[in-house]
Design an enzyme around this catalytic site. Structure first.
Site, PDB file in Angstrom:
ATOM      1  N   GLU A 139      40.972  33.002  35.871  1.00 26.71           N
ATOM      2  CA  GLU A 139      41.493  34.293  36.348  1.00 26.71           C
ATOM      3  C   GLU A 139      41.639  35.216  35.135  1.00 26.71           C
ATOM      4  O   GLU A 139      42.531  35.024  34.303  1.00 26.71           O
ATOM      5  CB  GLU A 139      42.864  34.110  37.008  1.00 26.71           C
ATOM      6  CG  GLU A 139      42.873  33.119  38.173  1.00 26.71           C
ATOM      7  CD  GLU A 139      42.622  33.772  39.523  1.00 26.71           C
ATOM      8  OE1 GLU A 139      42.407  35.011  39.575  1.00 26.71           O
ATOM      9  OE2 GLU A 139      42.629  33.043  40.531  1.00 26.71           O
TER      10      GLU A 139
HETATM   11 ZN   LIG Z   1      39.872  35.323  43.474  1.00 30.05          ZN
END
Ligand SMILES: [Zn+2]
Length: 290
Positions: free
Chosen positions: A255
């Site tokens: 992320e």
């Molecule tokens: Zn995602």
């Protein structure tokens, strides 16, 4: 993106090749660009989730920089692109969810069925928070790994979190699944945003857990992103979950960007994201040829 992928193949003909691995619900091509001539394979994908499209920019920059470094015999973070890509190949799937990205960037008029997209979006014209594919299925809840027990499923098409009527019901997820089974990827990365964290665990134990943790630490050292601790009962359905469970190889969900809430990461974050991730592809490819 499509125009740039075609340019890469023209600019770097010895090392880059492009294939269509499937079509989206609305008929857009799903592309994979292969970089390298080596037999060991890894794969990096981006934009499973529509609003996370800065991950496409990141993977496109990797392709360009790695190919250029190959041609000029350059290094990135000390990694020789030529040495690594002569022995390994990196497959990039820079946009798993083109219909969803088009919705976020251009709104309902980008969809074949504009009325349906608006209805799923609660008749809001802004699709900035949209994660799903065009028919409201979350593509990262589509893979056959603990699919029956996925958490927080709204049970119907939705801008996010709907897991669909069955695993791989959506052509985008099915395309990436089939593509994976047609290769022998030693590692995969799924780029998402946001939060600066790395998911690497999905049920591994013993030596596999140690192996994958050690590689995760290398990702942590490069990016500075925190490793998410193993959970006893993780919610499944993600590409990484399925890859780790079925292929018994290390897979990562990375992320990028500081947490930005329910929308796209501003492009102003790009240069820091690039610095944190620029050598991730070469580093992971290098691990396969050591
Ligand atoms: Zn995602």
């Amino acid at each position: 993106m499509t125009a740039d992928l075609k340019k890469f193949v023209q600019w770097y003909p010895g090392i880059a090749s492009l294939e269509v691995i499937g079509k989206s619900v609305d008929g857009r091509n799903l592309y994979a660009l292969k970089l390298g001539t080596g037999k060991e394979e890894i794969m990096i994908n981006a934009s499973h989730h529509a609003r996370e499209h800065i991950t496409t920019n990141l993977t496109m920059e990797m392709i360009d920089q790695y190919a250029y470094a190959y041609e000029t015999n350059g290094k990135i973070d000390g990694y020789s692109a030529r040495q690594i890509l002569n022995r390994a190949s990196i497959y990039f799937v820079p946009m798993v969810n083109p219909d969803g990205v088009a919705l976020v960037q251009k709104g309902a008029s980008s969809a074949k069925n504009k009325a349906a997209a608006l209805r799923i979006n609660g008749n809001k014209t802004s699709f900035a928070a949209w994660k799903a594919n065009v028919r409201g299925v979350d593509l990262n809840r589509q893979y056959p790994a603990k699919w029956p027990t996925i958490c927080c499923n709204p049970g119907k098409p939705s801008p996010q979190n709907y897991k669909g009527p069955k695993p791989l019901s959506e052509p985008e997820a099915k395309a990436l699944y089939d593509f994976t089974l047609n290769h022998h990827f030693k590692t995969t990365v799924s780029y998402h945003s946001s939060g600066q964290i790395v998911f690497w665990h999905f049920g591994q134990t013993g030596a596999l857990k140690t192996r994958d943790y050690n590689l995760a630490v290398k990702v942590n050292k490069k990016t500075g992103y925190r490793l998410v601790s193993p959970q006893p009962n993780p919610s499944g359905g993600g590409y990484k979950d399925w890859f780790v469970q079925s292929q018994k190889k290390p897979g990562f969900t990375i992320e990028v960007a500081p947490y930005v809430g329910n929308g796209p990461v501003p492009i102003s974050y790009f240069s820091s994201i690039w610095k944190q991730n620029n050598s991730i592809g070469l580093m992971l490819a290098n691990e396969t040829i050591k």
